[in-house]
Structures are given as structure tokens and as C-alpha cells.
Design an enzyme around this catalytic site. Structure first.
Site, PDB file in Angstrom:
ATOM      1  N   CYS A  92      12.322  12.111 -14.272  1.00  0.00           N
ATOM      2  CA  CYS A  92      11.208  11.161 -14.361  1.00  0.00           C
ATOM      3  C   CYS A  92      10.199  11.600 -15.413  1.00  0.00           C
ATOM      4  O   CYS A  92       9.517  10.779 -15.996  1.00  0.00           O
ATOM      5  CB  CYS A  92      10.541  11.045 -13.001  1.00  0.00           C
ATOM      6  SG  CYS A  92      10.175  12.641 -12.281  1.00  0.00           S
ATOM      7  N   LYS A 115      15.787   9.561   4.180  1.00  0.00           N
ATOM      8  CA  LYS A 115      17.122   9.160   3.695  1.00  0.00           C
ATOM      9  C   LYS A 115      17.404   9.845   2.367  1.00  0.00           C
ATOM     10  O   LYS A 115      16.627   9.729   1.425  1.00  0.00           O
ATOM     11  CB  LYS A 115      17.219   7.645   3.490  1.00  0.00           C
ATOM     12  CG  LYS A 115      18.649   7.250   3.049  1.00  0.00           C
ATOM     13  CD  LYS A 115      18.760   5.843   2.552  1.00  0.00           C
ATOM     14  CE  LYS A 115      18.730   5.682   1.056  1.00  0.00           C
ATOM     15  NZ  LYS A 115      19.848   6.302   0.306  1.00  0.00           N
ATOM     16  N   GLU A 149       6.272   8.040  -5.933  1.00  0.00           N
ATOM     17  CA  GLU A 149       6.513   8.869  -7.131  1.00  0.00           C
ATOM     18  C   GLU A 149       7.593   8.137  -7.903  1.00  0.00           C
ATOM     19  O   GLU A 149       8.764   8.158  -7.512  1.00  0.00           O
ATOM     20  CB  GLU A 149       7.016  10.263  -6.739  1.00  0.00           C
ATOM     21  CG  GLU A 149       6.108  11.057  -5.808  1.00  0.00           C
ATOM     22  CD  GLU A 149       5.032  11.834  -6.543  1.00  0.00           C
ATOM     23  OE1 GLU A 149       4.913  11.690  -7.771  1.00  0.00           O
ATOM     24  OE2 GLU A 149       4.303  12.585  -5.878  1.00  0.00           O
ATOM     25  N   GLU A 208      12.863   2.933 -19.255  1.00  0.00           N
ATOM     26  CA  GLU A 208      13.324   4.244 -18.806  1.00  0.00           C
ATOM     27  C   GLU A 208      14.850   4.266 -18.826  1.00  0.00           C
ATOM     28  O   GLU A 208      15.494   3.572 -18.043  1.00  0.00           O
ATOM     29  CB  GLU A 208      12.815   4.526 -17.384  1.00  0.00           C
ATOM     30  CG  GLU A 208      13.117   5.930 -16.933  1.00  0.00           C
ATOM     31  CD  GLU A 208      12.720   6.196 -15.496  1.00  0.00           C
ATOM     32  OE1 GLU A 208      12.945   5.329 -14.634  1.00  0.00           O
ATOM     33  OE2 GLU A 208      12.174   7.289 -15.233  1.00  0.00           O
TER      34      GLU A 208
HETATM   35  P1  NAP Z   1      16.304   4.305  -6.962  1.00  0.00           P
HETATM   36  O1  NAP Z   1      17.432   3.413  -7.314  1.00  0.00           O
HETATM   37  O2  NAP Z   1      14.948   3.708  -6.865  1.00  0.00           O
HETATM   38  O3  NAP Z   1      16.706   4.988  -5.575  1.00  0.00           O
HETATM   39  C1  NAP Z   1      15.877   5.924  -4.946  1.00  0.00           C
HETATM   40  C2  NAP Z   1      16.179   5.912  -3.468  1.00  0.00           C
HETATM   41  O4  NAP Z   1      15.844   4.633  -2.932  1.00  0.00           O
HETATM   42  C3  NAP Z   1      17.661   6.131  -3.133  1.00  0.00           C
HETATM   43  O5  NAP Z   1      17.750   6.879  -1.956  1.00  0.00           O
HETATM   44  C4  NAP Z   1      18.151   4.713  -2.932  1.00  0.00           C
HETATM   45  O6  NAP Z   1      19.308   4.640  -2.154  1.00  0.00           O
HETATM   46  C5  NAP Z   1      16.954   4.100  -2.234  1.00  0.00           C
HETATM   47  N1  NAP Z   1      16.900   2.642  -2.276  1.00  0.00           N
HETATM   48  C6  NAP Z   1      17.488   1.806  -3.159  1.00  0.00           C
HETATM   49  N2  NAP Z   1      17.197   0.522  -2.845  1.00  0.00           N
HETATM   50  C7  NAP Z   1      16.422   0.552  -1.747  1.00  0.00           C
HETATM   51  C8  NAP Z   1      15.792  -0.455  -0.942  1.00  0.00           C
HETATM   52  N3  NAP Z   1      15.927  -1.754  -1.205  1.00  0.00           N
HETATM   53  N4  NAP Z   1      15.046  -0.061   0.116  1.00  0.00           N
HETATM   54  C9  NAP Z   1      14.892   1.249   0.387  1.00  0.00           C
HETATM   55  N5  NAP Z   1      15.477   2.248  -0.325  1.00  0.00           N
HETATM   56  C10 NAP Z   1      16.220   1.898  -1.381  1.00  0.00           C
HETATM   57  O7  NAP Z   1      16.187   5.522  -7.965  1.00  0.00           O
HETATM   58  P2  NAP Z   1      17.330   6.495  -8.457  1.00  0.00           P
HETATM   59  O8  NAP Z   1      18.180   5.789  -9.434  1.00  0.00           O
HETATM   60  O9  NAP Z   1      17.970   7.143  -7.282  1.00  0.00           O
HETATM   61  O10 NAP Z   1      16.461   7.628  -9.196  1.00  0.00           O
HETATM   62  C11 NAP Z   1      15.998   7.498 -10.476  1.00  0.00           C
HETATM   63  C12 NAP Z   1      14.561   6.998 -10.486  1.00  0.00           C
HETATM   64  O11 NAP Z   1      13.726   7.857  -9.734  1.00  0.00           O
HETATM   65  C13 NAP Z   1      13.983   7.010 -11.886  1.00  0.00           C
HETATM   66  O12 NAP Z   1      13.221   5.847 -12.097  1.00  0.00           O
HETATM   67  C14 NAP Z   1      13.074   8.240 -11.885  1.00  0.00           C
HETATM   68  O13 NAP Z   1      12.052   8.201 -12.835  1.00  0.00           O
HETATM   69  C15 NAP Z   1      12.569   8.214 -10.486  1.00  0.00           C
HETATM   70  N6  NAP Z   1      12.068   9.543 -10.096  1.00  0.00           N
HETATM   71  C16 NAP Z   1      10.733   9.735  -9.991  1.00  0.00           C
HETATM   72  C17 NAP Z   1      10.236  11.006  -9.669  1.00  0.00           C
HETATM   73  C18 NAP Z   1       8.774  11.280  -9.592  1.00  0.00           C
HETATM   74  O14 NAP Z   1       8.413  12.329  -9.086  1.00  0.00           O
HETATM   75  N7  NAP Z   1       7.913  10.411 -10.073  1.00  0.00           N
HETATM   76  C19 NAP Z   1      11.138  12.051  -9.434  1.00  0.00           C
HETATM   77  C20 NAP Z   1      12.496  11.808  -9.547  1.00  0.00           C
HETATM   78  C21 NAP Z   1      12.961  10.549  -9.873  1.00  0.00           C
HETATM   79  P3  NAP Z   1      20.755   4.797  -2.862  1.00  0.00           P
HETATM   80  O15 NAP Z   1      20.893   6.233  -3.143  1.00  0.00           O
HETATM   81  O16 NAP Z   1      21.720   4.304  -1.871  1.00  0.00           O
HETATM   82  O17 NAP Z   1      20.717   3.954  -4.107  1.00  0.00           O
END
Ligand code: NAP
Length: 496
Positions: A295, A186, A260, A397
Site C-alpha cells: 500500500c 477474517k 487502512e 493503484e
Molecule cells: P481487498 O480486495 O479489498 O480485500 C481485502 C480483504 O477484504 C480480503 O480479506 C477480502 O477477502 C475482503 N473482502 C473483499 N470483498 C469484501 C466484502 N464485500 N465485504 C467484506 N470483505 C471483503 O484488498 P486486497 O486485494 O486483498 O489487498 C490489496 C489492497 O489492500 C490494496 O489496495 C492495498 O493498498 C491495500 N492495503 C492497505 C494497507 C494499509 O495499511 N493502508 C495495507 C495493506 C494493503 P478475499 O481475500 O476473499 O478477497
């Protein structure tokens, strides 16, 4: 920002991109759609399907059907297909980069082009690793042959965020497919277009159903992937908060999970590094040119007290010279925050910093309320000083360009503060004294420490988090073996 509509397929003047299921570009089963917005102009740019559980069912069925033949294909043949994908992506990097810039708000020159190029490189790297899916032989004696095989897991369910969407998608697709798995992914609701374009290019070379890419909302579509009984492995990149939800879903069915997650990464600057190269490095590590939506952003700056003021003065000069503007303009260094929710969140943190009498604003502040930068989710690099590592702005964060500078005098104290976080993703150390730099690197509790540079990940590194920044590694050969294969032992009695 994304909104949802119940539009009929042709009832819109916006561009439309379908999801990839079983080799076909398809609409959602419900017909519902999500509108994707350009965060620099706050204008809708396209619609994508709003996938739900029924679409996840379709995609898992296709991936399950494709799995048998795909896993039986000799690994080097799978690798060759990935290499063809790499070349096809390389030929379309500009189109990919423009799509990324348009939907994410990341500047084309400083961010999106680099992301498109590394994406091709990721397929190239994993495409060459097919023959490295090796097992071992175990010396149990002359009359026994005991060996291990690296076998794929089955259908992998993957969920990714929006901040570097195409690269992060490739980092799951390429190793998982190389190892013989099939995938249902997704994309993030705010940045699905680049991922769908990449999927379309992949599909020119892959058998139908090997790769399925859905678009939809987090809980509705991502949640359906996390809990689907046909999925044999979960691979998630995103926030620590959602990572915990994914891990709970994996626990219900005892499926392996790679996470991640978020970070609040420290940068420790020693007194001998009060120089321009280190200032440039801090700007790079803080990912100011990606609005710090990374991140691995080095968002806690630990400066030795002897250089605290002089270093911040240099940082101000360089960071405020960066040009903020239209992500598609070649002159732009810094683009926009992704959506209104993130923009509001970042502004709230800045506002808190401005209101605290014990915190000093070094430069930056709230976004302009008038002029061209008020027309999108533009923010400006902002640095606060004079508060401790306990402050909310130094612990949470922010995922925006807000850097907190903290003074230190003793190395042990700097390392203690660097480690005083529930995150442990990345870290940066700045000094000419390599012994001191490596001592710090070894003492810091992070999955990735860079000394004297603040660059992005390169395929081949085993990248991932300590503590609540994640579980597992995916970026390398070892990551592919650990995250996308399972070991089987075969033991044969040679005396029969
Ligand atoms: P997020 O809110 O956790 O969303 C990530 C993905 O999960 C999106 O596709 C989101 O869908 C989906 N999602 C949300 N709620 C869900 C649920 N209940 N069940 C299953 N999937 C669900 O994160 P974000 O705001 O998109 O990204 C920022 C975060 O990602 C930051 O914390 C950053 O540090 C982290 N990150 C980590 C890495 C790494 O390599 N460690 C790399 C990049 C980013 P929607 O798009 O519809 O919300």
C-alpha cells in the site's frame, strides 16, 4: 489464487488447517473448503475452511462470551499474555516466514523473514502498553471528582488482505486485545496459512473466544462480519473499493470503523540526490522486492529535470540486478505476484504502457513467456517515463512493479502533482537540504512522509491515510487508544 471445494474433512492429500473459533481448530459449518495455491509454482498447497455467515455467528458468540472476563482482566495482565505470545512467535519465526513465503510468493530472505520478526515485535510493543490505557481527571472544582476511563468497545470485527498478512493481522489483534476487546478476524482467501499459524500460537496463551480467526471469501465471510449485529467496531485493511463497502455496513449500525486502504504514493527527488543511496532508497520505497504489492509503494517517481536521465540510468542498473525467482531460495530478491487476477491486472497496465507511443519504456516490460519465470506469477520491475501525472498508470493503484517517472522543474509544481491524487497514504522526499525536505514533507497530503529513506512501518508510529487512503490510526499507543477504546466520563458530587 484460491478455489473452492466441497471436500469431506479427510478426503484430500493436501495439508489442511482449521479456523480458530472459541479456542478450537474447526471446519466450516458447511464443510466447504478453499484451496490455497503456491503462486510461484501454481500448485495447491493446503485447504482451509470456507467460512460463511453461520461460522461468523459462532465466532461472534464465542467472542461475546469471552469479552466479560477479558475486559475485566487487569490491562497489565493482558499485556503479559501478549508478551508471552511475542516470545512464542519469536521462537517460530522461521516456520512462520516459510509459510508466508510459500503462500504469498514474497521472497523469504528479503520479505517474509522481516515480516515474521516484526510480527513478534508488534506483540512485544503492545504487550508493554497495558498500563498506558489511562484516563484523565477534569478540574471541575474542589467538590467534584470528574474523570474519564478508557473502556474497550466489545467484539471487534477485522478483515485483512494478503500482501503482508501476518503483520497486518498482528497490527489489529495486539492493540485490540491489549485494550480489552475480543476479536473476530477474517484472513484473506489467498494467504490464510500464516495467519492461522499465528492464531494457533496466540491460542496457547489466550482464553478461548478472545481471538477467533476465520477463513473464507470476501463478501460471504467478510461481509457477514461487517454486517453482524454483535460486532461493535470494524477494522479493515484492504482496497479503497472494499473499504467503502465496509464503511456503508458500519453506517447502517453506527459502529466505529478504522480503514487502512490503498495508495499511489509519490517520491520527489531533488537535483542534489542523484546518488546511489537515493536510488537504493527508491527501490526500497517502491517495494520492488515485494513485487510492489504494498500500500505504501512509492509508485510515482517525480525526478527533477536536471537528473531525470542520469537517475533513471542508475535505477535501471540496480533494479535489473535484483534476482527474481523461487521465493524460498535464499538467493532470491523478488518473488511472485499473489494470484492470477492480480497478475493479469498488472500485465494489462504494462501492456497499455507499451502500446502508448507517447510513453517511454525505460526498462522491464511484460513477464517472460518461457523459462522458469513463466511457471509462476512472476513479473519484472518496469519503469515508464515521459507521460504526465494524469495518465491512468500514474493515478491508479497497480499493486505491481510498475513505476511511472515524471519530470519536474519547480518545487511547487512537484508538490502540486504529488498531491494531485485521491490517495494520501505515504510519500518520500530525497534531498541533502533538510530545510527543503521538511518543507516538502509538510506540504504533502499524506499520512506518512519519509525523508531520505524508504523503509517499512515500525510499531509506535501513528500510521494511516489521508483522503481515500483511510480513516484512523492503529500502529501506535495513540492508535490503540483512538481505534480500540472509547472514553467514558464519570462525574461525582463530593458533597453528598
Ligand atoms: P481487498 O480486495 O479489498 O480485500 C481485502 C480483504 O477484504 C480480503 O480479506 C477480502 O477477502 C475482503 N473482502 C473483499 N470483498 C469484501 C466484502 N464485500 N465485504 C467484506 N470483505 C471483503 O484488498 P486486497 O486485494 O486483498 O489487498 C490489496 C489492497 O489492500 C490494496 O489496495 C492495498 O493498498 C491495500 N492495503 C492497505 C494497507 C494499509 O495499511 N493502508 C495495507 C495493506 C494493503 P478475499 O481475500 O476473499 O478477497
Amino acid at each position: 489464487m484460491s478455489t473452492t471445494t466441497q471436500a469431506k474433512p479427510q478426503a484430500t492429500s493436501l495439508g489442511y488447517k482449521g479456523m480458530l473459533i472459541d479456542g478450537q481448530s474447526v471446519d466450516s459449518a458447511s464443510g466447504a473448503r478453499i484451496t490455497v495455491e503456491n503462486p510461484a509454482k501454481l500448485q495447491p498447497i493446503a485447504e482451509v475452511p470456507r467460512g460463511n455467515a453461520a461460522d461468523v455467528d459462532r465466532a461472534v458468540a464465542a467472542a461475546t462470551k469471552a469479552y466479560g472476563e477479558w475486559r475485566r482482566m487487569p490491562p497489565r495482565e493482558r499485556g503479559k499474555l501478549l508478551l508471552k505470545i511475542a516470545e512464542a512467535l519469536q521462537a517460530r519465526t522461521e516456520e512462520l516466514a516459510r509459510t508466508i513465503a510459500l503462500e504469498t510468493g514474497n521472497a523469504l530472505r528479503t520479505q517474509a523473514r522481516g515480516e515474521a520478526n516484526i510480527t513478534a515485535d508488534i506483540y512485544r510493543y503492545f504487550g508493554g502498553l497495558g498500563s498506558e490505557l489511562k484516563g484523565e481527571t477534569i478540574p471541575l472544582g474542589e467538590n467534584v471528582l470528574s474523570y474519564t476511563r478508557r473502556e474497550p468497545l466489545g467484539v471487534v470485527g477485522a478483515v485483512i488482505p494478503w500482501n503482508a498478512p501476518v503483520m497486518l493481522a498482528a497490527l489489529k489483534i495486539a492493540p485490540a486485545l491489549c485494550a480489552g476487546n475480543t476479536m473476530v478476524m477474517k484472513a484473506a482467501e489467498d494467504a490464510p496459512l500464516g495467519v492461522l499459524l499465528m492464531a494457533e500460537i496466540c491460542q496457547q496463551f489466550l482464553p478461548p473466544g478472545v481471538l477467533n480467526v476465520l477463513t473464507g471469501f470476501g463478501e460471504e465471510c467478510g461481509g457477514a462480519i461487517a454486517s453482524h449485529p454483535g460486532i461493535r467496531k470494524l477494522s479493515f485493511t484492504g482496497s479503497t473499493e472494499v473499504g467503502k463497502i465496509i464503511m456503508r455496513a458500519a453506517a447502517e449500525r453506527i459502529v466505529p470503523v478504522s480503514l487502512e486502504l490503498g495508495g499511489k504514493s509519490p517520491s520527489i527527488v531533488y537535483p542534489d540526490a542523484d546518488e546511489d543511496w537515493a536510488v537504493d532508497g527508491i527501490i526500497a520505497a517502491m517495494r520492488f522486492t515485494r513485487q510492489s504489492q504494498s500500500c505504501t509503494a512509492g509508485s510515482r517517481l517525480f525526478l527533477h529535470e536536471d537528473i531525470f536521465d542520469s537517475f533513471l540510468a542508475k535505477l535501471e542498473k540496480k533494479a535489473t540486478a535484483l534476482k527474481i525467482g523461487d521465493p524460498l531460495d535464499e538467493a532470491t530478491d523478488i518473488g511472485t505476484i499473489i494470484n492470477n487476477k492480480q497478475f493479469t491486472k498488472v500485465c494489462r497496465y504494462i501492456d497499455e504502457g507499451l502500446k502508448r507511443p507517447d510513453a517511454k519504456l525505460v526498462f522491464g516490460g511484460l513477464p517472460p513467456k518461457t523459462g522458469p519465470l513463466s511457471e509462476g506469477y512472476f513479473t519484472i520491475p518496469t519503469v515508464f517515463a515521459d507521460r504526465s501525472n494524469d495518465w491512468r498508470l500514474a493515478r491508479e493503484e497497480i499493486f505491481g512493479p510498475v513505476l511511472v517517472a515524471i519530470r519536474w522543474s519547480d518545487e511547487a509544481e512537484a508538490i502540486r502533482m504529488a498531491n494531485d491524487s485521491h490517495y494520501g497514504l505515504a510519500a518520500y522526499v530525497w534531498t541533502h537540504d533538510i530545510g527543503r525536505g521538511l518543507r516538502a514533507a509538510h506540504a504533502i497530503e499524506s499520512g506518512w512522509v519519509q525523508v531520505n529513506q524508504g523503509l517499512g512501518q515500525v510499531p509506535g508510529m501513528s500510521y494511516g491515510g489521508f483522503k481515500q487512503s483511510g480513516i484512523g490510526r492503529e500502529f501506535s499507543l495513540e492508535g490503540m487508544l483512538d481505534s480500540f477504546t472509547q472514553r467514558k466520563n464519570v462525574t461525582v458530587n463530593l458533597m453528598v
